[in-house]
Scaffold this active site. Structure first.
Site, mmCIF file in Angstrom:
data_model
loop_
_atom_site.group_PDB
_atom_site.id
_atom_site.type_symbol
_atom_site.label_atom_id
_atom_site.label_comp_id
_atom_site.label_asym_id
_atom_site.label_seq_id
_atom_site.Cartn_x
_atom_site.Cartn_y
_atom_site.Cartn_z
ATOM 1 N N ASN A 239 0.677 -1.381 -0.166
ATOM 2 C CA ASN A 239 0.046 -0.159 -0.338
ATOM 3 C C ASN A 239 1.339 1.104 0.080
ATOM 4 O O ASN A 239 0.477 2.343 -0.768
ATOM 5 C CB ASN A 239 -0.803 0.236 1.046
ATOM 6 N N GLU A 274 -6.212 -7.382 5.500
ATOM 7 C CA GLU A 274 -5.921 -8.606 4.906
ATOM 8 C C GLU A 274 -5.325 -9.756 5.463
ATOM 9 O O GLU A 274 -4.717 -10.891 5.435
ATOM 10 C CB GLU A 274 -4.119 -8.019 4.297
HETATM 11 N N1 LIG Z 1 -6.004 -1.710 -0.904
HETATM 12 C C1 LIG Z 1 -6.659 -1.984 0.667
HETATM 13 N N2 LIG Z 1 -6.035 -2.222 1.789
HETATM 14 C C2 LIG Z 1 -6.014 -2.346 2.961
HETATM 15 C C3 LIG Z 1 -7.689 -2.932 2.929
HETATM 16 N N3 LIG Z 1 -8.006 -3.577 4.050
HETATM 17 C C4 LIG Z 1 -6.630 -2.925 4.961
HETATM 18 N N4 LIG Z 1 -5.922 -2.390 4.724
HETATM 19 C C5 LIG Z 1 -4.521 -2.100 4.758
HETATM 20 O O1 LIG Z 1 -3.752 -3.745 5.461
HETATM 21 C C6 LIG Z 1 -2.326 -2.406 6.162
HETATM 22 C C7 LIG Z 1 -2.747 -3.906 6.772
HETATM 23 O O2 LIG Z 1 -1.091 -3.099 7.589
HETATM 24 P P1 LIG Z 1 -0.557 -4.520 8.778
HETATM 25 O O3 LIG Z 1 -1.829 -4.661 9.547
HETATM 26 O O4 LIG Z 1 0.349 -3.215 9.764
HETATM 27 O O5 LIG Z 1 -0.357 -5.588 8.404
HETATM 28 P P2 LIG Z 1 1.371 -5.827 7.540
HETATM 29 O O6 LIG Z 1 1.697 -4.692 6.852
HETATM 30 O O7 LIG Z 1 0.247 -6.936 6.341
HETATM 31 O O8 LIG Z 1 2.235 -6.419 7.965
HETATM 32 P P3 LIG Z 1 2.215 -7.952 8.847
HETATM 33 O O9 LIG Z 1 1.087 -8.584 9.280
HETATM 34 O O10 LIG Z 1 3.352 -8.060 10.221
HETATM 35 O O11 LIG Z 1 2.814 -9.023 7.756
HETATM 36 C C8 LIG Z 1 -2.903 -1.551 6.590
HETATM 37 O O12 LIG Z 1 -2.144 -0.425 5.841
HETATM 38 C C9 LIG Z 1 -4.428 -0.967 5.825
HETATM 39 O O13 LIG Z 1 -4.548 0.107 5.556
HETATM 40 C C10 LIG Z 1 -7.930 -2.770 1.548
HETATM 41 O O14 LIG Z 1 -9.780 -2.819 1.683
HETATM 42 N N5 LIG Z 1 -7.382 -2.749 0.654
#
Ligand SMILES: Nc1nc2c(ncn2[C@@H]2O[C@H](COP(=O)(O)OP(=O)(O)OP(=O)(O)O)[C@@H](O)[C@H]2O)c(=O)[nH]1
Length: 365
Positions: A239, A274
């Site tokens: 993102n 996610e």
């Molecule tokens: N593009 C997009 N991003 C999303 C959505 N829902 C949540 N996110 C993003 O998913 C990201 C989740 O980040 P983190 O919870 O830090 O998880 P991560 O970066 O995968 O880190 P780890 O889980 O430790 O590997 C955040 O930046 C949210 O803004 C969505 O529907 N679309």
């Protein structure tokens, strides 16, 4: 959405307190009226016809009070048995009645009313089959009429066929209505239950499905259900570095791959962001592990091109232990998913199978 889930929801609705209460209230009113009318008609007919011809009409006053008692006193099982009993009683009365009264055109007037009665008592699905059986019985009754009534002729074939068509038409009309309503309900349910971005089930309905699967195992301890908690690795960086749209593309791609990879009857739920839950009804941890690991291996390849970074996932996998809550089950899966993250990501963790006489505590990747 599988048909099994739709059926479960429809069954739940038909078991809802309000629905059941309304039906019982209707039967409380209709039964005494039916008994009174049948007794009166029988009394009047007895003046003109031999006693055995009045027997079909007497079936209802004889058995209906008992069925009503069963509906009130037998809990949900008694309620269902009572409704089936009413359908049987009315069918018996209808078929026997036809055997003796099909020489009168007035007997045909009731034909379109019965399909609706059976739908009220049995619900659409069962009533359609029931009506087909009753119609066959009516044809048999018509053919047997001269034999039973010593050569007396029934109504002309054309009139009987018209009555039968009215019966079939009422059934089809009700069925058509039912299909329209259930298609509409299905569409509403899907809109309310599925995540528009990924097509996965949303959290609440997904957890309902999980609860149903767990209850199934509680009822039949030989069965199993496993769940995989799947969380994409470093998703925030996609993102941050490539924008939200790239993140959305990846989410869509992963969800599509999971849906293609799991069996028909498994469920993909988006718990949020996610993080996904995959429910494997009827599957033990070993088999679910193999399936989940195969999926984990494929994710980087199938998302190639959706993002500049290789996409990977960490998965915590557990099998339901009878009696635990969904929270406890997901808690165990979460611990394992976290173990997969801290263990280096891009892996599936599950509990070590217990050695003989020993409880497993460690996680294996
Ligand atoms: N593009 C997009 N991003 C999303 C959505 N829902 C949540 N996110 C993003 O998913 C990201 C989740 O980040 P983190 O919870 O830090 O998880 P991560 O970066 O995968 O880190 P780890 O889980 O430790 O590997 C955040 O930046 C949210 O803004 C969505 O529907 N679309």
């Amino acid at each position: 959405m599988t048909d099994a889930v739709i059926r479960d929801i429809a069954r739940d609705l038909s078991r809802s307190d309000e629905f059941v209460r309304t039906k019982i209230r209707f039967l409380d009113i209709a039964t005494p009226i039916g008994v009174a009318v049948a007794l009166l008609m029988s009394y009047i007919e007895l003046q003109q016809v031999p006693w055995f011809r009045v027997l079909p009409a007497m079936l209802f006053p004889l058995f209906a009070p008992f069925l009503l008692y069963r509906i009130h006193r037998g809990g949900y099982r008694g309620y269902e048995q009572g409704l089936t009993g009413f359908a049987l009683l009315i069918s018996a009365q209808q078929l026997l009645g036809a055997l003796f009264t099909l020489n009168e055109l007035v007997a045909l007037i009731w034909f379109p009313v019965f399909p609706l009665t059976y739908i009220f008592l049995l619900g659409y699905e069962r009533a359609i089959r029931w009506n087909a059986v009753v119609m066959t019985g009516l044809v048999a009754g018509y053919l047997l009429f001269p034999v039973v009534n010593h050569g007396m002729h029934p109504v002309p074939p054309m009139a009987f066929v018209a009555g039968l068509l009215a019966y079939a038409f009422a059934t089809l009309l009700a069925w058509h209505d039912h299909r329209e309503v259930s298609t509409y309900q299905r569409r509403l349910y899907e809109q309310a239950s599925y995540d528009a971005l990924t097509g996965a089930m949303m959290r609440e309905p997904g957890l309902e499905v999980l609860a149903r699967c767990m209850a199934q195992v509680d009822r039949r301890p030989g069965e199993a259900v496993s769940v995989a908690l799947l969380d994409l690795d470093d998703f925030k960086r996609i993102n941050d570095e490539e924008g939200h749209q790239a993140g959305d593309r990846v989410l869509r791609g992963v969800a599509a791959e999971v849906r293609g990879h799991i069996r028909r009857g498994d469920y993909l739920v988006r718990l949020g962001g996610e993080e996904f839950l995959i429910v494997f009804p009827g599957m033990r941890a070993e088999a679910a592990y193999a399936l989940s690991d195969g999926l984990r291996e494929r994710i980087p390849a199938v998302t190639d091109g959706l993002s500049r970074r290789p996409v990977t996932a960490s998965i915590g996998l557990v099998q339901y232990r009878g009696g635990e809550t969904a929270g406890q089950l997901l808690g165990r899966a979460d611990v394992l998913m976290y173990a997969a993250k801290t263990g280096g990501k891009n892996r599936v963790c599950r509990e070590a199978p217990p050695a003989a006489g020993q409880t497993a505590t460690g996680a294996i990747a």
